[in-house]
Motif scaffolding. Structure first.
Motif, PDB file in Angstrom:
ATOM      1  N   MET A   1       0.844  -1.186   0.000  1.00  0.00           N
ATOM      2  CA  MET A   1       0.000   0.000   0.000  1.00  0.00           C
ATOM      3  C   MET A   1       0.887   1.247   0.000  1.00  0.00           C
ATOM      4  N   ALA A   2       0.606   2.153  -0.893  1.00  0.00           N
ATOM      5  CA  ALA A   2       1.328   3.421  -0.945  1.00  0.00           C
ATOM      6  C   ALA A   2       0.708   4.393   0.057  1.00  0.00           C
ATOM      7  N   GLY A   3       1.495   5.345   0.496  1.00  0.00           N
ATOM      8  CA  GLY A   3       0.979   6.357   1.406  1.00  0.00           C
ATOM      9  C   GLY A   3       0.131   7.371   0.661  1.00  0.00           C
ATOM     10  N   ARG A   4      -0.754   8.040   1.421  1.00  0.00           N
ATOM     11  CA  ARG A   4      -1.576   9.077   0.811  1.00  0.00           C
ATOM     12  C   ARG A   4      -2.099  10.031   1.880  1.00  0.00           C
TER      13      ARG A   4
ATOM     14  N   GLY B   1       6.814  24.147  -0.664  1.00  0.00           N
ATOM     15  CA  GLY B   1       6.765  23.671  -2.038  1.00  0.00           C
ATOM     16  C   GLY B   1       5.818  22.490  -2.090  1.00  0.00           C
ATOM     17  N   PRO B   2       5.961  21.642  -3.090  1.00  0.00           N
ATOM     18  CA  PRO B   2       5.054  20.491  -3.173  1.00  0.00           C
ATOM     19  C   PRO B   2       5.220  19.519  -2.003  1.00  0.00           C
ATOM     20  N   TRP B   3       6.272  19.662  -1.226  1.00  0.00           N
ATOM     21  CA  TRP B   3       6.564  18.775  -0.090  1.00  0.00           C
ATOM     22  C   TRP B   3       6.015  19.298   1.236  1.00  0.00           C
ATOM     23  N   THR B   4       5.287  20.410   1.227  1.00  0.00           N
ATOM     24  CA  THR B   4       4.874  21.069   2.468  1.00  0.00           C
ATOM     25  C   THR B   4       4.187  20.118   3.445  1.00  0.00           C
ATOM     26  N   HIS B   5       3.178  19.369   3.002  1.00  0.00           N
ATOM     27  CA  HIS B   5       2.461  18.483   3.930  1.00  0.00           C
ATOM     28  C   HIS B   5       3.348  17.337   4.412  1.00  0.00           C
ATOM     29  N   ALA B   6       4.262  16.876   3.585  1.00  0.00           N
ATOM     30  CA  ALA B   6       5.211  15.849   4.027  1.00  0.00           C
ATOM     31  C   ALA B   6       6.121  16.409   5.115  1.00  0.00           C
ATOM     32  N   ALA B   7       6.558  17.657   4.944  1.00  0.00           N
ATOM     33  CA  ALA B   7       7.423  18.292   5.941  1.00  0.00           C
ATOM     34  C   ALA B   7       6.689  18.496   7.263  1.00  0.00           C
TER      35      ALA B   7
ATOM     36  N   GLU C   1       6.649  11.231  -2.092  1.00  0.00           N
ATOM     37  CA  GLU C   1       6.282  10.474  -3.286  1.00  0.00           C
ATOM     38  C   GLU C   1       4.767  10.575  -3.523  1.00  0.00           C
ATOM     39  N   ALA C   2       3.986  10.487  -2.446  1.00  0.00           N
ATOM     40  CA  ALA C   2       2.522  10.609  -2.569  1.00  0.00           C
ATOM     41  C   ALA C   2       2.135  11.978  -3.118  1.00  0.00           C
ATOM     42  N   LEU C   3       2.935  12.993  -2.805  1.00  0.00           N
ATOM     43  CA  LEU C   3       2.668  14.351  -3.277  1.00  0.00           C
ATOM     44  C   LEU C   3       3.280  14.621  -4.652  1.00  0.00           C
ATOM     45  N   LYS C   4       3.915  13.588  -5.211  1.00  0.00           N
ATOM     46  CA  LYS C   4       4.524  13.682  -6.542  1.00  0.00           C
ATOM     47  C   LYS C   4       5.643  14.716  -6.621  1.00  0.00           C
ATOM     48  N   VAL C   5       6.403  14.830  -5.529  1.00  0.00           N
ATOM     49  CA  VAL C   5       7.606  15.666  -5.543  1.00  0.00           C
ATOM     50  C   VAL C   5       8.593  15.001  -6.498  1.00  0.00           C
ATOM     51  N   PRO C   6       9.227  15.770  -7.380  1.00  0.00           N
ATOM     52  CA  PRO C   6      10.179  15.172  -8.315  1.00  0.00           C
ATOM     53  C   PRO C   6      11.249  14.334  -7.599  1.00  0.00           C
TER      54      PRO C   6
END
Length: 126
Positions: A1-4, A68-74, A102-107
């Motif tokens: 299962m991938a994270g989301r 950036g696109p990683w904000t919620h991961a951070a 990866e779930a947020l599609k950060v490059p």
């Protein structure tokens, strides 16, 4: 299962209230992240949690700004670092950070560089 991520809560910028709190952003609602690395368990970052997003030295911010696109991961990683839960070591928290990016599609290049920075320079606990 991938994270989301299960939601996208709003954030409010507040000025730090004192010299001890340099985290100017505050979650207005709970942030919910379902981690594949934790067998589908949901990490809930509570409303009111304060963050500075991705902490990095100012010289690196041209290539890796704090938000950036990683904000919620951070935010999720900041919370795990503050909480230091028994279910996740610092190494596992870094892996969750990578999974969340990866779930947020950060490059790929950016997420791998940020993951390595967290592993090398981030907080550590067993």
């Amino acid at each position: 299962m991938a994270g989301r991520f299960l939601n996208n809560p709003p954030l409010l910028r507040q000025m730090p209230t004192d010299g001890k709190n340099s985290r100017p952003w505050m979650l207005m609602e709970d942030l919910r992240y379902q981690s594949g690395l934790l067998n589908g368990e949901v990490i809930i970052v509570p409303a009111g949690f304060r963050t500075d997003f991705a902490s990095c030295p100012w010289v690196c911010r041209r290539f890796f700004p704090q938000d950036g696109p990683w904000t919620h991961a951070a935010i999720t990683h900041d919370y795990l670092c503050d909480l230091r839960p028994v279910y996740a070591s610092s190494k596992q928290a870094a892996a969750i950070f990578l999974e969340a990016m990866e779930a947020l599609k950060v490059p790929v290049f950016q997420r791998n560089a940020m993951y390595q920075a967290v592993r090398w320079f981030g907080p550590r606990w067993p």
